[in-house]
Design an enzyme around this catalytic site. Structure first.
Site, PDB file in Angstrom:
ATOM      1  CB  SER A 114       1.575  -1.056   3.827  1.00 28.80           C
ATOM      2  OG  SER A 114       1.639  -2.172   2.977  1.00 28.80           O
ATOM      3  CG  HIS A 158       1.655   0.874  -1.089  1.00 30.71           C
ATOM      4  ND1 HIS A 158       0.496   0.793  -0.344  1.00 30.71           N
ATOM      5  CD2 HIS A 158       2.500  -0.045  -0.544  1.00 30.71           C
ATOM      6  CE1 HIS A 158       0.629  -0.135   0.593  1.00 30.71           C
ATOM      7  NE2 HIS A 158       1.841  -0.657   0.490  1.00 30.71           N
ATOM      8  CG  ASP A 170       8.810   7.739  -6.890  1.00 31.22           C
ATOM      9  OD1 ASP A 170       9.634   6.816  -7.068  1.00 31.22           O
ATOM     10  OD2 ASP A 170       8.120   7.841  -5.865  1.00 31.22           O
ATOM     11  CG  ASP A 191      -1.973   2.343  -2.190  1.00 28.79           C
ATOM     12  OD1 ASP A 191      -2.341   1.269  -2.711  1.00 28.79           O
ATOM     13  OD2 ASP A 191      -1.421   2.401  -1.085  1.00 28.79           O
ATOM     14  CG  ASP A 211       3.433   9.268  -3.119  1.00 28.25           C
ATOM     15  OD1 ASP A 211       4.646   9.242  -3.398  1.00 28.25           O
ATOM     16  OD2 ASP A 211       2.542   9.461  -3.957  1.00 28.25           O
TER      17      ASP A 211
END
Length: 309
Positions: A106, A276, A236, A254, A278
């Site tokens: 990121s 994002h 999740d 993502d 994961d």
């Protein structure tokens, strides 16, 4: 500088390497690995919770000397990159190696790129995972929307963002400066373009392409990965948010950054079945059975090892 935590992780790694017979040494890179996290929630660990969930231990158990960098959760790539450079110097002092391999996710991708550009003598390679080098429509929309609000409301929003991240950092034992606005701006299309012009090492020759050379002009090798699935595990809760943010993207993503926007240097894969969270093996390992993030990191460490890095 969190030298105490870095030293603790180093001692833990050396204990494993010297006292436990490992199945293999796939991740035993020549240079130490430093993991660089993203934004908003950025810490090495809070109690038993790792930011990179189980990833450092997976690397270490496969022979790596691994560290987790901690920088401002929200701030510009330059500010975060200067903080990272100081921590690299400490790792070099601890390990006796003269460089490190940076593996980032990121916003950490821009942070790592700045550090490698400003201090190339400290960095052997930079690997970015869904860094969104060309920006993200989400940041563009957020900044454009905020412009319609009164100035006092804009200041309030940024102040709240800074307070929240400072609280999380305080719980983790950190006291870095926070600037939520600087972080948000850094991911807009306009500011990303400026950043890429100022720090172009590893830049692809075209959008969604590859860099012209395996080694950038500063002597650093650049690699990239990208996840392209926002929804990967129904259990999740974060996936339900990411599948909504994915609707605002203009390419496969993502849930935060597009797969082509995340190309940099030699992009190894941009179709990973990861969203994002994961990419840091969160939320606590809730992800698709199709791809284990731990294996992604160990496998890439093996790639770096085989290249003499």
């Amino acid at each position: 500088m969190k030298i105490k935590r870095l030293s603790t992780l180093m001692v833990f790694g050396l204990a494993i390497l010297s006292n436990i017979a490992k199945a293999d040494d796939r991740a035993a890179t020549h240079y130490p690995i430093m993991l660089v996290g993203g934004s908003f929630i950025n810490f090495d660990h809070i109690g038993p919770i790792d930011f990179f969930y189980k990833i450092p231990s997976a690397l270490i158990s496969n022979g790596a000397t691994a560290f987790v960098a901690t920088v401002s959760a929200v701030n510009s790539p330059e500010i975060r990159g200067e903080q990272l450079a100081k921590q690299i110097e400490d790792v070099i002092a601890i390990t006796g190696k003269d460089k490190v391999n940076l593996i980032s996710i990121s916003s950490g991708g821009l942070t790592a790129r700045y550090t490698a550009s400003a201090y190339p003598e400290l960095v052997a390679s930079v690997t970015t995972i869904n860094a969104g080098h060309a920006g993200t429509p989400i940041a563009d929309m957020a900044m454009n929307t905020l412009e319609y609000l009164p100035q006092f409301m804009q200041r309030l929003i940024w102040r709240i963002g800074n307070k929240i991240t400072k609280l999380i950092a305080w719980i983790a034992g950190d006291s870095f400066p926070m600037d939520a606005k600087a972080l948000a701006l850094s991911h807009t299309t306009v500011e990303s373009t400026k950043f890429n012009e100022q720090y172009p090492e590893g830049k692809p020759t075209e959008y969604c392409g590859q860099a012209a050379n395996d080694v950038a002009e500063n002597g650093v090798r650049y690699f990239a990965f990208a996840g392209s699935h926002a929804f990967t595990n129904w259990r999740d809760p974060a996936d339900y948010i990411l599948v909504l943010t994915d609707k605002f993207m203009d390419e496969a993503s993502d849930g935060a950054f597009g797969q082509c926007s995340s190309h940099w240097g030699k992009t190894i894969r941009d179709d990973l079945y990861l969203n994002h969270l994961d990419e840091a093996n969160h939320l606590f390992g809730l992800r698709s059975a199709r791809l284990n993030p731990l294996e992604l990191y160990v496998g890439h460490a093996n790639r770096l090892k085989n290249m003499g890095l």
